[in-house]
Design a protein around this motif. Sequence first.
Motif, PDB file in Angstrom:
ATOM      1  N   LYS A  53     -59.895  50.765  31.791  1.00 40.60           N
ATOM      2  CA  LYS A  53     -60.012  51.750  30.698  1.00 40.60           C
ATOM      3  C   LYS A  53     -59.604  53.146  31.165  1.00 40.60           C
ATOM      4  CE  LYS A  53     -64.418  50.898  30.209  1.00 40.60           C
ATOM      5  NZ  LYS A  53     -64.538  49.930  31.314  1.00 40.60           N
ATOM      6  N   SER A  54     -60.181  53.569  32.306  1.00 45.27           N
ATOM      7  CA  SER A  54     -59.854  54.913  32.804  1.00 45.27           C
ATOM      8  C   SER A  54     -58.387  54.984  33.205  1.00 45.27           C
ATOM      9  CB  SER A  54     -60.734  55.277  34.003  1.00 45.27           C
ATOM     10  OG  SER A  54     -62.071  55.338  33.599  1.00 45.27           O
ATOM     11  N   THR A  55     -57.890  53.897  33.757  1.00 46.33           N
ATOM     12  CA  THR A  55     -56.478  53.863  34.145  1.00 46.33           C
ATOM     13  C   THR A  55     -55.595  54.056  32.918  1.00 46.33           C
ATOM     14  OG1 THR A  55     -57.064  52.346  35.927  1.00 46.33           O
ATOM     15  CG2 THR A  55     -54.727  52.467  35.326  1.00 46.33           C
ATOM     16  N   LEU A 163     -60.980  61.201  25.989  1.00 42.94           N
ATOM     17  CA  LEU A 163     -62.359  61.335  26.486  1.00 42.94           C
ATOM     18  C   LEU A 163     -62.761  60.068  27.241  1.00 42.94           C
ATOM     19  CD1 LEU A 163     -62.603  62.152  22.976  1.00 42.94           C
ATOM     20  CD2 LEU A 163     -64.172  63.643  24.195  1.00 42.94           C
ATOM     21  N   ASP A 164     -63.176  60.244  28.494  1.00 39.04           N
ATOM     22  CA  ASP A 164     -63.572  59.096  29.302  1.00 39.04           C
ATOM     23  C   ASP A 164     -65.093  59.075  29.465  1.00 39.04           C
ATOM     24  OD1 ASP A 164     -63.672  56.926  30.938  1.00 39.04           O
ATOM     25  OD2 ASP A 164     -62.298  57.695  32.461  1.00 39.04           O
ATOM     26  N   GLU A 165     -65.735  58.243  28.689  1.00 38.91           N
ATOM     27  CA  GLU A 165     -67.202  58.147  28.683  1.00 38.91           C
ATOM     28  C   GLU A 165     -67.870  59.521  28.695  1.00 38.91           C
ATOM     29  OE1 GLU A 165     -69.081  55.110  30.969  1.00 38.91           O
ATOM     30  OE2 GLU A 165     -67.135  54.460  31.712  1.00 38.91           O
ATOM     31  N   PRO A 166     -67.536  60.370  27.731  1.00 36.96           N
ATOM     32  CA  PRO A 166     -68.029  61.751  27.789  1.00 36.96           C
ATOM     33  C   PRO A 166     -69.540  61.861  27.661  1.00 36.96           C
ATOM     34  CG  PRO A 166     -67.066  61.300  25.651  1.00 36.96           C
ATOM     35  CD  PRO A 166     -66.764  60.113  26.503  1.00 36.96           C
TER      36      PRO A 166
HETATM   37 MG   LIG Z   1     -63.755  54.243  33.983  1.00 38.95          MG
END
Ligand SMILES: [Mg+2]
Length: 262
Positions: A53-55, A163-166
């Motif tokens: 996901k972050s990638t 937004l990454d798990e904000p």
């Molecule tokens: Mg991640």
Amino acid sequence: MALQDSEKIIDITHLHKKFTLENSNELTVLNDINLSVKKGEFICIVGGSGCGKSTLLRTIAGLDLEFEGNVAVSGKDINGPSKTRGLVFQEARLFPWMTVQQNVEFALDGVPKAEKKRRAKEILELVHLSDFAKSYPKELSGGMAQRANIARALVDNPPVLLLDEPFGALDAFTKIQLQDELLAIQEQEGTTMVMVTHDIEEAVYLADRVVVLSNRPGQIKDIIDIDISRPRHRNDQYFVLKKKKIFNYFFEEKEIEEDYVI
Ligand SMILES: [Mg+2]
Ligand SMILES: Nc1ncnc2c1ncn2[C@@H]1O[C@H](COP(=O)(O)OP(=O)(O)OP(=O)(O)O)[C@@H](O)[C@H]1O
């Protein structure tokens, strides 16, 4: 949903991503991702830990350009980070030696001082942080720090916010409050939002569409339309059904035993 080219703000086609590890082995992380996002749309990406996901978000941000396939934003292939894509991570990365206002102003490069002040003030009002404009990061609660972080990402008015798990590190109450604030900002600014979350309920509450990724290598298992009008109510039958549908991609439902009494 087939989008016209003119409607698309993000267009990902046949994205493959692998990392070469220290031991020279290759790790495939994303496998043939195809996703078009419409202007002003709210997309949530859910998937297990380590599925990519972050990638995927970092790739859209232009932070990692080593991939196969195409990633275009506003019709142009990405070639690095850009002011057109704001980024918010789980932990607020504020400069500790600057006040909230200064942190926000810092994001406005090349803007005259008075204009910087005006815009920072405006955005701090939008995230309900005006009273803490002169505070330093260590004087803020986690929720306030994340508000400042969002303000900093939004102050230059980017058409896309990634937004990454904000809200991953926040308590449930603050999280629910910030979810509503984010929706209000989106409505006011028309920002396209792409948000990674572990929280299925959060995804159903916020998103127009939820992208479900498989375990690594991340592949799109399904894209679920959340066709529920806003404001959404978390206990509505249809809301719960949508949640269940996504939940079932990850966990097998356990039958409740007949003699189980509450
Ligand atoms: Mg991640
Ligand atoms: N720079 C890197 N070099 C090598 N491997 C990496 C690198 N960045 C990420 N990975 C690997 O890629 C995979 C996907 O990582 P990623 O951070 O995208 O997962 P994620 O879905 O965001 O997970 P989480 O939900 O835990 O945040 C993981 O196996 C991770 O070890």
